[in-house]
Design an enzyme around this catalytic site. Structure first.
Site, PDB file in Angstrom:
ATOM      1  N   ASP A 106       0.465  -1.281   0.182  1.00 22.18           N
ATOM      2  CA  ASP A 106      -0.431   0.101   0.252  1.00 22.18           C
ATOM      3  C   ASP A 106       0.601   0.924  -0.358  1.00 22.18           C
ATOM      4  OD1 ASP A 106      -2.140   1.303   0.124  1.00 22.18           O
ATOM      5  OD2 ASP A 106      -2.793   1.482   1.566  1.00 22.18           O
ATOM      6  N   HIS A 127      -3.876  13.431   1.067  1.00 20.30           N
ATOM      7  CA  HIS A 127      -4.238  12.930   2.669  1.00 20.30           C
ATOM      8  C   HIS A 127      -3.172  13.289   3.209  1.00 20.30           C
ATOM      9  CE1 HIS A 127      -5.581   9.641   4.628  1.00 20.30           C
ATOM     10  NE2 HIS A 127      -4.335   9.103   4.113  1.00 20.30           N
ATOM     11  N   GLU A 168     -10.698   3.831   3.400  1.00 16.28           N
ATOM     12  CA  GLU A 168      -9.291   5.112   2.521  1.00 16.28           C
ATOM     13  C   GLU A 168     -10.137   4.154   0.747  1.00 16.28           C
ATOM     14  OE1 GLU A 168      -5.907   3.683   4.058  1.00 16.28           O
ATOM     15  OE2 GLU A 168      -6.449   5.302   5.564  1.00 16.28           O
ATOM     16  N   GLU A 201      -8.972   4.636  -2.398  1.00 13.65           N
ATOM     17  CA  GLU A 201      -8.165   3.875  -3.650  1.00 13.65           C
ATOM     18  C   GLU A 201      -8.036   3.161  -4.355  1.00 13.65           C
ATOM     19  OE1 GLU A 201      -4.755   2.032  -1.594  1.00 13.65           O
ATOM     20  OE2 GLU A 201      -5.424   3.006   0.767  1.00 13.65           O
ATOM     21  N   ASP A 212      -9.423   0.542   1.551  1.00 12.80           N
ATOM     22  CA  ASP A 212      -8.862   0.310   2.521  1.00 12.80           C
ATOM     23  C   ASP A 212      -9.014  -0.175   3.810  1.00 12.80           C
ATOM     24  OD1 ASP A 212      -5.972  -1.485   2.984  1.00 12.80           O
ATOM     25  OD2 ASP A 212      -4.951   1.240   3.679  1.00 12.80           O
ATOM     26  N   LYS A 259      -4.881  -1.936   9.773  1.00 19.43           N
ATOM     27  CA  LYS A 259      -4.927  -2.119   7.950  1.00 19.43           C
ATOM     28  C   LYS A 259      -5.140  -3.663   7.810  1.00 19.43           C
ATOM     29  CE  LYS A 259      -4.382   1.989   6.736  1.00 19.43           C
ATOM     30  NZ  LYS A 259      -4.549   3.042   6.638  1.00 19.43           N
TER      31      LYS A 259
HETATM   32 CA    CA Z   1      -5.083   2.745   2.453  1.00 18.72          CA
END
Ligand code: CA
Length: 437
Positions: free
Chosen positions: A138, A145, A210, A212, A244, A264
């Site tokens: 990642d 951000h 998140e 992404e 994510d 995560k």
């Molecule tokens: Ca992320």
């Protein structure tokens, strides 16, 4: 250098009528890949390509043997349960199959009668992960951000000095990545409130999404061999929309000094469709680095990267709460952004990742990092939208959120549009939060 070819022609139409409807995600110019089977069946998963509101079953196309040469080699590989072998064949084969499918799906194509047998309605299919994701890294490519999150976690030192030199990333975990429709229990974990003396174990209180892009590697590289930036995109098969999920309270306590860990790796969700790098050619844009910022080191520079290295992929996020589902209310739009704001390009990510000789395998995935844009409304996470949980955002039906609640379904979409070209879409990625176990 032009990356545009006849498959991108806006004037192409398909004998699959639903592909010609305005604003359809899957016109004949798109042709994204997924792994599918008929819903509620025991069939083997196999590769498929989206066209309008249908898919073309690639195992069936392989059986029909209507293609030849590289396209037939490619369709044979793509008819397996995962797309890894097809992705590992490389650009020449991906392009051959794209062109063959584009020609065979065009209005008036001789293949229509035979290929009609390979059509399945999207309403009748279910997806698996499109490929076996061996490794997942990642990145953190949105400076907006990184600055916003940094200022919440480290108000005195938001952007660390390496950010403008290194495409920052961490090695994530692929075992918890699943395809759209994923449900997961709110994670438990260790957190420590700022005023508490010791940490405690319990359900995450600051659960976030998140926004992404997922970037799938195709052909890999030998261990020890770096991928030069001029060659980087030949290794990139395509893109998906990627959520994510993140546990912010776990993250705040655990992330130093080695980076994200249990905050995560409890769930991450990909959209079923992989839109190929070739399909995205018309929506490329120039990449620039502010003249007041450090310019990249030589190995991260190329004229092609400057000219066409960025992609204008638009994305948005909607939340559908349990109450909305009860009320039959529409999901609430909470954020809109674009990948064009990324501080680093895909080519730079690939090149940096391999500069030490690290090897990619077909099907490996890179997360782009949360794609927040320059304005507050373009924030790609609730952490940013709620300014670290200090504010609440109000949804369409009056409900409010600082972070996600049990029952919330998060829906992310991606699409590209540009004058003179067809609009193409990624479809969506959805996932729902269940109560903690
Ligand atoms: Ca992320």
């Amino acid at each position: 250098m032009s990356l545009i070819n006849e498959t991108h022609d806006i004037n192409l139409t398909s004998w699959v009528a639903s592909a010609n409807v305005a604003n359809c995600d899957f016109p004949i110019q798109n042709l994204p890949f997924a792994a599918v089977r008929r819903k509620n069946s025991n069939e083997a998963f196999r590769g498929a390509v989206a066209i309008g509101d249908h898919v073309i079953d690639l195992a069936k196309v392989n059986e029909l043997a209507i293609f030849s040469g590289d396209a037939q080699t490619a369709v044979a590989a793509a008819s397996q349960a995962t797309l890894n072998e097809f992705m590992g064949l490389g650009q020449r084969y991906w392009s051959a199959l794209r062109l063959a499918l584009s020609k065979a799906l065009r209005e008036g194509a001789a293949e229509q009668t035979k290929l009609s047998d390979a059509l399945i309605a999207q309403a009748d299919i279910e997806f698996s992960l499109p490929c076996r994701i061996g490794d997942y890294t990642d990145f953190y490519t949105s400076i907006y951000h990184a600055t916003a999150v940094g200022s919440l976690f480290r108000p005195d030192n938001p952007l660390l000095p390496n950010y403008k030199w290194v495409p920052i990333g961490y090695h994530g975990r692929s075992s918890s990545i699943d395809v759209s429709g994923q449900t997961f229990h709110r994670p438990n974990g260790q957190t420590k409130a700022p005023d508490a003396e010791v940490p405690s174990l319990g359900p995450c209180k600051r659960l976030d999404y998140e926004l992404e892009l997922g970037i799938y590697l195709g052909k890999g590289n030998e261990l020890g061999d770096a991928i030069a930036i001029e060659n980087a995109e030949n290794h990139v098969f395509g893109f998906c929309v990627f959520n994510d999920w993140s546990a912010r309270d776990l993250q705040a306590w655990e992330y130093q000094p080695l980076g994200p860990f249990l905050a995560k790796n409890f769930a991450s969700t990909v959209s079923p469709w992989i839109v190929t790098t070739e399909a995205l050619a018309p929506y490329r844009t120039s990449w620039t680095r502010d003249e007041n910022d450090p310019q990249p080191l030589g190995y991260l520079e190329s004229s092609q990267n400057r000219e066409l290295g960025a992609f204008d992929i638009k994305m948005d996020v909607q939340i559908e709460t349990a109450k909305m589902r009860e009320q039959g209310a529409a999901p609430s739009l909470v954020s809109k952004s674009s990948f064009k704001h990324s501080y680093w390009t895909v080519a730079q990510m690939v090149t940096h990742h391999t500069v030490n000789g690290c090897n990619f395998m077909p099907g490996d995935m890179l997360g782009s990092g949360t794609q927040s844009g320059p304005t507050h409304e373009e924030a790609g996470s609730l952490l940013e939208l709620s300014r670290g949980g200090k504010e609440k955002i109000t949804l369409n039906n009056g409900e409010q959120r600082s972070f996600l609640e049990d029952g919330d379904n998060v829906i992310m979409r991606g699409w590209c549009e540009k004058a003179g070209f067809a609009r193409i879409g990624f479809g969506s990625v959805e996932g729902t939060v269940l109560p903690a176990k």
